[in-house]
Scaffold this active site. Structure first.
Site, mmCIF file in Angstrom:
data_model
loop_
_atom_site.group_PDB
_atom_site.id
_atom_site.type_symbol
_atom_site.label_atom_id
_atom_site.label_comp_id
_atom_site.label_asym_id
_atom_site.label_seq_id
_atom_site.Cartn_x
_atom_site.Cartn_y
_atom_site.Cartn_z
ATOM 1 N N GLU A 150 -38.368 -5.922 67.032
ATOM 2 C CA GLU A 150 -39.423 -6.895 67.848
ATOM 3 C C GLU A 150 -39.301 -5.449 69.538
ATOM 4 O O GLU A 150 -40.253 -5.905 69.629
ATOM 5 C CB GLU A 150 -37.906 -7.624 68.280
ATOM 6 C CG GLU A 150 -37.596 -8.873 67.141
ATOM 7 C CD GLU A 150 -38.278 -9.559 67.404
ATOM 8 O OE1 GLU A 150 -39.576 -10.016 67.572
ATOM 9 O OE2 GLU A 150 -38.974 -10.385 65.974
ATOM 10 N N ASP A 200 -34.779 -9.814 57.100
ATOM 11 C CA ASP A 200 -35.235 -10.229 58.704
ATOM 12 C C ASP A 200 -35.909 -11.300 57.690
ATOM 13 O O ASP A 200 -37.132 -10.902 56.681
ATOM 14 C CB ASP A 200 -36.169 -9.073 58.175
ATOM 15 C CG ASP A 200 -37.033 -9.262 59.525
ATOM 16 O OD1 ASP A 200 -37.316 -10.363 60.621
ATOM 17 O OD2 ASP A 200 -38.273 -8.684 59.744
ATOM 18 N N TYR A 201 -36.328 -12.053 57.644
ATOM 19 C CA TYR A 201 -37.033 -13.511 57.054
ATOM 20 C C TYR A 201 -37.003 -14.461 58.303
ATOM 21 O O TYR A 201 -36.540 -15.336 58.965
ATOM 22 C CB TYR A 201 -36.391 -13.682 56.445
ATOM 23 C CG TYR A 201 -35.417 -13.240 55.026
ATOM 24 C CD1 TYR A 201 -34.311 -12.893 55.284
ATOM 25 C CD2 TYR A 201 -36.038 -12.765 54.253
ATOM 26 C CE1 TYR A 201 -33.353 -12.284 54.015
ATOM 27 C CE2 TYR A 201 -35.142 -11.894 53.210
ATOM 28 C CZ TYR A 201 -34.416 -11.607 52.647
ATOM 29 O OH TYR A 201 -33.445 -10.539 52.232
ATOM 30 N N LYS A 202 -38.295 -14.486 58.698
ATOM 31 C CA LYS A 202 -39.148 -15.219 59.326
ATOM 32 C C LYS A 202 -39.919 -15.702 58.722
ATOM 33 O O LYS A 202 -40.091 -17.438 60.236
ATOM 34 C CB LYS A 202 -39.862 -14.075 60.819
ATOM 35 C CG LYS A 202 -39.140 -13.277 60.902
ATOM 36 C CD LYS A 202 -39.644 -11.885 62.273
ATOM 37 C CE LYS A 202 -39.175 -11.169 62.880
ATOM 38 N NZ LYS A 202 -39.587 -9.781 63.469
ATOM 39 N N ILE A 203 -40.416 -16.429 57.737
ATOM 40 C CA ILE A 203 -41.552 -17.241 57.497
ATOM 41 C C ILE A 203 -40.565 -18.497 57.136
ATOM 42 O O ILE A 203 -39.775 -18.275 56.847
ATOM 43 C CB ILE A 203 -42.082 -16.971 56.290
ATOM 44 C CG1 ILE A 203 -42.501 -15.496 57.120
ATOM 45 C CG2 ILE A 203 -43.671 -17.630 56.275
ATOM 46 C CD1 ILE A 203 -43.809 -14.886 56.286
#
Length: 609
Positions: A371, A25-28
């Protein structure tokens, strides 16, 4: 459908689903960063049995491999190399003893690769002894120094990872004060978002991670990594595999909702499991200074020569000889069908999915629990029942805004573990893109004589002899490998590029040895006597009727009435460009271009005048 009724009523079991090892989970957005923290104690330089390289030498080979792969795949990422347990000290402001920052956190380059190469082998061990030496160990100071390297970076970092390479399970020899300092500093680093991994190496008596490092490293991002964390590496291949699995980027192509019905949404991520590797594009440089140049496109009016703004440009489409002009907003509205997402249509038996339905590479579907809460639970239930019933889910798929909808099949894939209980295949759905009715073609293949049963049986023997276990990851693209070997040789001032082995070249000698007389027996069955496949086919005789060549097609001349009829029926577009050109010459029509639409417009203007 009974499967969907059970899902919607919650009857299905809701066991937890483990995430695949290739998903995180890497959203940046930003750059990735990686710090190699390498133990420089004397134990690291002890050679293995039978001339095996030392743990230090293996580590330097891994660092070099990661440097070169970063240069090729993501040269904007930041990499650093730090030694601890050294005799010499070199770090910002020299605040920490026995810590040597060999490379600070910056982009990898050819010079850094050469400096790492200098530390490999016996000469490298001597250079390391002279440059950094081996002294006391304080892992807490080393971690503090790495924290300072991160704090000095002003760029936005999407992912921060620190890898510790060591063969000592008790680096401080039981010193409780230093142990406590290291644990405290590791905790501080993890709170700032730094992921600490242990790449522990083999030592006599085995490596016991529970003595000290279990409190230092970050918890596994996936349960399948537990086996990797507990097993020390004694071979270069194993160490490279572990490092590559950790340092690769893990990002979703998109995060969408899988709509199972009214008010029932499952958050899912779309992941690409295989992407075609391509050579990077060339960069244009200014001849005088070799600086990169930037190209800029501008649009000018053809008659006045004035510069046109984007708001002054419209788009047009020709249909039936008519020009249809649209604004940009209208074009965007036409492209939009619905919001992005997956919409369940129904379920079909697996037999309905055919191999010839494959039209593009599949992607992988996995739940995103962060989410929408409960997504993993419902996703796992759906996956389990689809596997048990041997069905696939048929969905309508829109991946992004203004993207056209696609028909897709969600093919269930169960989790697979190896003997060491390490995940080799993640659970989830493979998204298979399906063709529309417009995509199918009607083929008229030529008719050939059918093979006899004897010929078929002989070919079966040949096929069975040439079978082998195929793994796509075992074959590298020779064109790309040769390209980067040449670049590497130029950048590192090597005398010649490193030779590559073309793994897709057929092994002719081995094939001949396996087949033996089968090839000749098959030729005797299929080809007539005295057949030579290397001889050229005989030239075709010229027939007397054609006069030695193919008869040319007569020119098609159209009368003015016929052209007017084409204009009235909007069928001029069905005529070919040569026919339109001949018509223009026939009626003395002057044209400024040779495109089909320009010829049509000129003829229409002539006939209406």
């Amino acid at each position: 459908c009974d499967v969907w009724e059970r899902v919607s009523t919650g009857i299905l079991t809701t066991e937890s689903t483990r995430s695949p090892s290739s998903i995180g989970d890497y959203k940046i957005t930003g750059r990735d960063s990686l710090v190699f923290l390498v133990d420089a104690s004397k134990e690291m330089f002890i050679k293995g049995e039978d001339g095996e390289p030392s743990n230090f030498d293996m580590t330097m080979q891994v660092v070099r491999t990661v440097y070169t792969s970063k240069i090729i795949s993501s040269d904007k990422d930041l990499v650093a190399l730090v030694f601890y347990g050294t005799e010499e000290s070199k770090n910002p402001r020299n605040s920490f003893k026995h810590v040597y920052v060999y490379h600070d956190l910056s982009e990898p380059g050819a010079k850094r690769v050469q400096e790492v190469d200098a530390l490999r082998g016996e000469k490298g061990a001597k250079l390391a002894a002279e440059t950094i030496g081996s002294g006391e160990t304080s892992l807490g100071d080393a971690l503090w120094c790495c924290a300072n390297l991160y704090s000095d970076i002003k760029l936005r970092l999407s992912h921060k990872r620190l890898m510790i390479f060591t063969c000592r399970d008790e680096p401080h020899g039981g010193d409780s004060v230093k142990d406590r300092q290291a644990r405290t500093k590791a905790s501080d680093l993890k709170e700032t978002g730094v992921v600490i991994d242990l790449m522990h190496l083999m030592k006599p008596g085995g490596f016991d991670i529970s003595l000290f490092f279990c409190d230092i490293v970050s918890p596994p991002e996936d349960e399948s990594e537990l086996g990797l964390q507990l097993q020390p590496s004694d071979k270069l291949e194993d160490l490279l595999k572990r490092v590559r699995a950790k340092e690769l980027k893990k990002r979703a192509l998109a995060r969408l909702n899988l709509c199972l019905g009214e008010g029932i949404n499952v958050a899912v991520g779309i992941y690409a499991t295989a992407v075609a590797a391509r050579k990077p594009g060339s960069i244009k440089l200014y001849r005088e200074t070799n600086e990169p140049v930037r190209s800029k496109t501008r649009t000018f009016h053809t008659q006045t020569g004035s510069l046109l703004l984007p708001s002054e440009i419209k788009k047009a489409q020709y249909y039936g000889g008519k020009e249809i002009v649209m604004e940009r907003d209208e074009v965007d509205a036409i492209k939009k069908f619905d919001d992005p997402g997956l919409f369940l249509i129904g379920f079909k038996p697996m037999e309905k999915l055919k191999l010839h339905h494959h039209i593009r590479p599949a992607v992988f579907l996995y739940p995103e629990e962060d989410e929408v809460k409960g997504s993993s639970c419902l996703f796992s239930a759906l996956l389990k029942k689809c596997s048990e019933r041997n069905v696939f889910a048929l969905c309508r798929f829109i991946s992004r805004r203004n993207y056209p909808p696609r028909f897709v099949a969600l093919l269930p894939q169960n989790e697979e573990l190896d003997e060491g209980k390490v995940q080799i295949t993640p659970p989830g759905f493979n998204v298979i893109y399906l063709p529309f009715a417009d995509d199918f073609r009607t083929l008229d293949p030529p008719q050939f004589p059918s093979a006899s049963q004897t010929q078929v049986d002989k070919m079966k023997e040949i096929v069975s002899k040439l079978r082998f276990k195929y793994r796509s990851e075992g074959f590298e693209n020779p064109v790309i490998q040769q390209h980067f070997r040449n670049l590497e040789a130029l950048a590192l001032d090597m005398m010649a590029p490193e030779e590559i082995e073309d793994l897709i070249m057929p092994k002719v000698d081995q094939i001949d040895q396996r087949l033996g007389p089968l090839v000749q027996e098959f030729k005797d069955l299929v080809y007539p006597a005295y057949y030579n496949p290397e001889s050229k086919p005989a030239a075709k005789r010229k027939t007397a009727d054609t006069g030695g060549g193919a008869e040319k097609k007569p020119k098609v001349e159209l009368t003015e009435d016929e052209l007017k009829a084409h204009v009235q029926n909007n069928t001029l577009v069905k005529l070919t460009v040569p026919v339109l050109k001949d018509a223009c010459k026939q009626f003395g029509v002057r044209t400024t271009g040779t495109k089909k639409q320009e010829l049509i417009d000129a003829l229409i203007a002539r006939l209406r005048s």
